[in-house]
Design an enzyme around this catalytic site. Structure first.
Site, PDB file in Angstrom:
ATOM      1  N   CYS A  71     -31.087  -1.723  -8.663  1.00  0.00           N
ATOM      2  CA  CYS A  71     -32.110  -2.249  -7.757  1.00  0.00           C
ATOM      3  C   CYS A  71     -33.510  -1.826  -8.159  1.00  0.00           C
ATOM      4  O   CYS A  71     -34.485  -2.151  -7.468  1.00  0.00           O
ATOM      5  CB  CYS A  71     -31.816  -1.801  -6.332  1.00  0.00           C
ATOM      6  SG  CYS A  71     -31.861  -0.001  -6.132  1.00  0.00           S
ATOM      7  N   ASP A  97     -18.409   2.952  -2.672  1.00  0.00           N
ATOM      8  CA  ASP A  97     -19.662   2.505  -2.051  1.00  0.00           C
ATOM      9  C   ASP A  97     -19.831   3.099  -0.651  1.00  0.00           C
ATOM     10  O   ASP A  97     -18.909   3.727  -0.108  1.00  0.00           O
ATOM     11  CB  ASP A  97     -19.756   0.976  -2.030  1.00  0.00           C
ATOM     12  CG  ASP A  97     -18.704   0.299  -1.152  1.00  0.00           C
ATOM     13  OD1 ASP A  97     -18.023   0.989  -0.374  1.00  0.00           O
ATOM     14  OD2 ASP A  97     -18.577  -0.932  -1.242  1.00  0.00           O
ATOM     15  N   ALA A  98     -21.015   2.924  -0.078  1.00  0.00           N
ATOM     16  CA  ALA A  98     -21.334   3.520   1.225  1.00  0.00           C
ATOM     17  C   ALA A  98     -20.414   2.991   2.317  1.00  0.00           C
ATOM     18  O   ALA A  98     -19.985   3.741   3.205  1.00  0.00           O
ATOM     19  CB  ALA A  98     -22.796   3.248   1.578  1.00  0.00           C
ATOM     20  N   ASN A  99     -20.094   1.708   2.270  1.00  0.00           N
ATOM     21  CA  ASN A  99     -19.265   1.106   3.313  1.00  0.00           C
ATOM     22  C   ASN A  99     -17.855   1.688   3.307  1.00  0.00           C
ATOM     23  O   ASN A  99     -17.319   2.076   4.351  1.00  0.00           O
ATOM     24  CB  ASN A  99     -19.208  -0.408   3.115  1.00  0.00           C
ATOM     25  CG  ASN A  99     -18.487  -1.125   4.233  1.00  0.00           C
ATOM     26  OD1 ASN A  99     -18.809  -0.946   5.402  1.00  0.00           O
ATOM     27  ND2 ASN A  99     -17.494  -1.928   3.876  1.00  0.00           N
ATOM     28  N   THR A 100     -17.253   1.769   2.128  1.00  0.00           N
ATOM     29  CA  THR A 100     -15.889   2.289   2.053  1.00  0.00           C
ATOM     30  C   THR A 100     -15.866   3.788   2.339  1.00  0.00           C
ATOM     31  O   THR A 100     -14.914   4.298   2.933  1.00  0.00           O
ATOM     32  CB  THR A 100     -15.267   1.983   0.679  1.00  0.00           C
ATOM     33  OG1 THR A 100     -15.364   0.572   0.427  1.00  0.00           O
ATOM     34  CG2 THR A 100     -13.802   2.382   0.644  1.00  0.00           C
ATOM     35  N   HIS A 119       0.823  -1.213   0.000  1.00  0.00           N
ATOM     36  CA  HIS A 119       0.000   0.000   0.000  1.00  0.00           C
ATOM     37  C   HIS A 119       0.856   1.262   0.000  1.00  0.00           C
ATOM     38  O   HIS A 119       0.448   2.291  -0.534  1.00  0.00           O
ATOM     39  CB  HIS A 119      -1.021   0.002   1.153  1.00  0.00           C
ATOM     40  CG  HIS A 119      -0.461   0.129   2.525  1.00  0.00           C
ATOM     41  ND1 HIS A 119      -0.113  -0.952   3.298  1.00  0.00           N
ATOM     42  CD2 HIS A 119      -0.219   1.220   3.281  1.00  0.00           C
ATOM     43  CE1 HIS A 119       0.317  -0.548   4.479  1.00  0.00           C
ATOM     44  NE2 HIS A 119       0.275   0.775   4.490  1.00  0.00           N
TER      45      HIS A 119
END
Length: 199
Positions: free
Chosen positions: A173, A104-107, A88
């Site tokens: 969706c 995305d929402a999680n990241t 990294h």
């Protein structure tokens, strides 16, 4: 090394730029091939590498992506002794710009709170804030409209990251509303603007 691994920074042509693309667990990750293709059309042609989260891999075939695609396992397989490079950190050094598309929402929540539990979020946590970082959210409309989302977006903007807003459309969706990732052409145009300021 893959074609776009690029030479060591101190040996490459100064006009060459290195773009690192981060992809996360949104269905918009299916647009990765198009994003790579469009970025390759920039002149001078940039070097490109990709970092995908585990869940992003559901939406594309990494063997069909024409550049190197790193996953979490690469971080651990590359290191066995203190003398080995830390992936990294090496990718952060290599990149002139980081483009997270889709985010995305999680990241997004992880980034906004400094969490770093995979290769991509470790790169973000170690990112040189003098370099551009673009984030392109993509999520369900109601997730996008949740009050915590706007707080997290503001926090990322305050860190100096470049915000590429989502757009309104009918999502995978079947809900219709804001939440779809910005068009690839829009993302590439913003990347181009940033690269031109580096000349």
């Amino acid at each position: 090394m893959a074609e776009d691994d690029g030479p060591p920074p101190n040996k490459r042509n100064k006009s060459e730029k290195n773009i690192l693309i981060g992809v996360t667990g949104s269905v918009a990750s299916i647009k990765l091939p198009k994003l790579v293709d469009e970025l390759h059309r920039l002149q001078p042609k940039p070097n490109i590498q990709v970092v995908g989260t585990e869940h992003s891999m559901h939406f594309f075939d990494k063997d069909k992506i024409p550049v190197k695609v790193f996953s979490d396992k690469d971080e651990w397989e590359a290191w066995s002794t203190m003398q080995d490079p830390v992936l990294h950190i090496e990718l952060r050094r290599w990149a002139d710009i980081l483009v997270i598309a889709p985010l995305d929402a999680n990241t997004m929540a992880k980034m906004a709170n400094g969490l770093c539990d995979n290769l991509l979020t470790c790169i973000v946590r170690a990112w040189d804030l003098k370099k551009p970082l673009l984030f392109c959210p993509a999520m369900n409309t109601l997730m996008w409209e949740h009050p915590i989302t706007s707080e997290q977006v503001k926090r990322l903007i305050n860190l100096g990251y470049t915000y590429v807003p989502p757009i309104k459309k009918t999502l995978a969706c079947k809900d219709t509303g804001i939440g779809a990732m910005a068009e690839v052409t829009s993302i590439v145009a913003i990347v181009k603007d940033h690269l031109e300021t580096m000349k």
